[in-house]
Design an enzyme around this catalytic site. Sequence first.
Site, PDB file in Angstrom:
ATOM      1  N   CYS A  67       0.848  -1.196   0.000  1.00  0.00           N
ATOM      2  CA  CYS A  67       0.000   0.000   0.000  1.00  0.00           C
ATOM      3  C   CYS A  67       0.882   1.243   0.000  1.00  0.00           C
ATOM      4  O   CYS A  67       0.769   2.120   0.858  1.00  0.00           O
ATOM      5  CB  CYS A  67      -0.946   0.035   1.203  1.00  0.00           C
ATOM      6  SG  CYS A  67      -1.700  -1.557   1.575  1.00  0.00           S
ATOM      7  N   GLY A  76       5.685   8.225  -0.135  1.00  0.00           N
ATOM      8  CA  GLY A  76       6.403   8.961   0.913  1.00  0.00           C
ATOM      9  C   GLY A  76       7.231   8.030   1.784  1.00  0.00           C
ATOM     10  O   GLY A  76       8.428   8.244   2.001  1.00  0.00           O
ATOM     11  N   ARG A 127      -3.041   7.299  -7.562  1.00  0.00           N
ATOM     12  CA  ARG A 127      -2.018   7.437  -6.522  1.00  0.00           C
ATOM     13  C   ARG A 127      -0.679   6.878  -7.001  1.00  0.00           C
ATOM     14  O   ARG A 127       0.372   7.363  -6.611  1.00  0.00           O
ATOM     15  CB  ARG A 127      -2.468   6.754  -5.236  1.00  0.00           C
ATOM     16  CG  ARG A 127      -3.491   7.605  -4.470  1.00  0.00           C
ATOM     17  CD  ARG A 127      -4.145   6.851  -3.360  1.00  0.00           C
ATOM     18  NE  ARG A 127      -3.251   6.487  -2.277  1.00  0.00           N
ATOM     19  CZ  ARG A 127      -2.914   7.260  -1.253  1.00  0.00           C
ATOM     20  NH1 ARG A 127      -3.386   8.493  -1.173  1.00  0.00           N
ATOM     21  NH2 ARG A 127      -2.126   6.817  -0.294  1.00  0.00           N
ATOM     22  N   ALA A 186       1.591   3.775  -2.292  1.00  0.00           N
ATOM     23  CA  ALA A 186       1.338   5.086  -2.917  1.00  0.00           C
ATOM     24  C   ALA A 186       0.876   6.111  -1.878  1.00  0.00           C
ATOM     25  O   ALA A 186       0.124   5.748  -0.962  1.00  0.00           O
ATOM     26  CB  ALA A 186       0.278   4.939  -4.017  1.00  0.00           C
ATOM     27  N   PRO A 187       1.330   7.383  -1.995  1.00  0.00           N
ATOM     28  CA  PRO A 187       2.066   7.990  -3.100  1.00  0.00           C
ATOM     29  C   PRO A 187       3.600   7.952  -2.971  1.00  0.00           C
ATOM     30  O   PRO A 187       4.280   8.741  -3.591  1.00  0.00           O
ATOM     31  CB  PRO A 187       1.576   9.435  -3.062  1.00  0.00           C
ATOM     32  CG  PRO A 187       1.381   9.717  -1.617  1.00  0.00           C
ATOM     33  CD  PRO A 187       0.931   8.420  -1.013  1.00  0.00           C
ATOM     34  N   CYS A 208      -3.473   5.240  10.251  1.00  0.00           N
ATOM     35  CA  CYS A 208      -3.742   6.600  10.735  1.00  0.00           C
ATOM     36  C   CYS A 208      -5.147   6.616  11.352  1.00  0.00           C
ATOM     37  O   CYS A 208      -5.918   7.540  11.155  1.00  0.00           O
ATOM     38  CB  CYS A 208      -3.575   7.634   9.633  1.00  0.00           C
ATOM     39  SG  CYS A 208      -4.501   7.257   8.141  1.00  0.00           S
TER      40      CYS A 208
END
Lengths: 279, 146
Positions: A113, A118, A142, A115-116, A234
Amino acid sequence: MLKREFRKSYTERFGEDFVEKFVSKINEPYPQYLRVNTLKIKVDDLIQGLEKKGFIFKKIEGLNYGFRVVNEPFSISSTEEYLLGYFYLQDKSSMLCVEELNPKSSELVLDCCSAPGGKTSHIAQLMNNEGVIIALDDKSERLKSQLFNLQRLGVKNATTFKINALRVNSLGLLFDKILLDAPCSASGTVWRKKKRLKMVNKHEVLKSAELQKELLRKCSKVLKPDGLMVYSTCSIEKEENEDNVIFAAEELGLKIVKTKYLFPHTDNTIGFFYAVMKK
Amino acid sequence: MINNLSAKFEKDFGAAPIIPENHVILGKSLFEISRELKNMEFRFKPLAEGLLLARGANPCARLLELNKTKLRNVIVLNEKSAFLFTCSRKVMKKGIVKKKGNGPVYAAMNEKGEILGIIEYRDNIYSNKVNIGYYFEENKMDEVIF
């Protein structure tokens, strides 16, 4: 401000004054953080260069390349330094969870998972652009951003596949380290995206939790013996965090090394959770 | 592909490019990769692998960066012009601090020697062929990563 079902849950789990402090904090302006991309520039060179343009920074404790932007005379993302890939704008919580992964340059690392990109680029930075990162995502828009980001940041040790992370076993690889930054209800992001306050609901939380369990199951199967996995969301919901960690320990046989919650009012970040697990 | 790229690069910038030893070709794209990635084989074709060096015969910023000292055709822009260039604006003559070579294609740099993009000179106009600011332009995202 918070829906009643969530207020009740947070009070029971985190204490009486949690909700009041949480809500008070998210009404303040959200802080901007950046990570210096040490693949391309030294920390001091970037910071001094931006300070000359009027920016002021405060170092993040424990991270010699992470800073909070204290003063921003104009948008920092319109600087040449940003376009040249000298830094990435990223919440402190994301930086801390990749630090826990502690990837080494000789390792094969999976970023599910991704993307994007960082966290992928952060992993690459810690690996000094050596070794191999496999980055997976299945969302086309993404992924476009990911390809731009990895290019901008100068990442040469990552390979991107357009594959749903549930099919990770089809690659036929076993990994030394896995970062599973799972899709979630994003209930912890309300400081940055106030509209989440109205959108997030228990049904979404439970649905996310089931997907996360399946991802944990798939990832545990492609983790090498003695391999390390960092699971992060998150979200600040029990079903997506503590319950899934218990699932990982009891059903998947993973050893829980550490778990951590981060909150706006205690850590100056979005609401975030991560668990470090070993096989 | 590398032969076409090298020929065009030499024609545009005055010297054949140095291409890193650890590279891979995926479709029409050339990527710089880590040594360990070079030793890996995959069951499926990835979307991208490593750092893009060129698309077809068109070099990306990274390839120009690797060959910076060899480039014969270079335009150095002042601070304001460099910023405008990364916003995809064309180059005004008063923004040029230094010009080396005879074009018509030039590597665009700022005064610190950082690669910003490629300029094309035609009919007395220095036009913005490609620049690092494409990241911000959504309509460009489908076209090219520089």
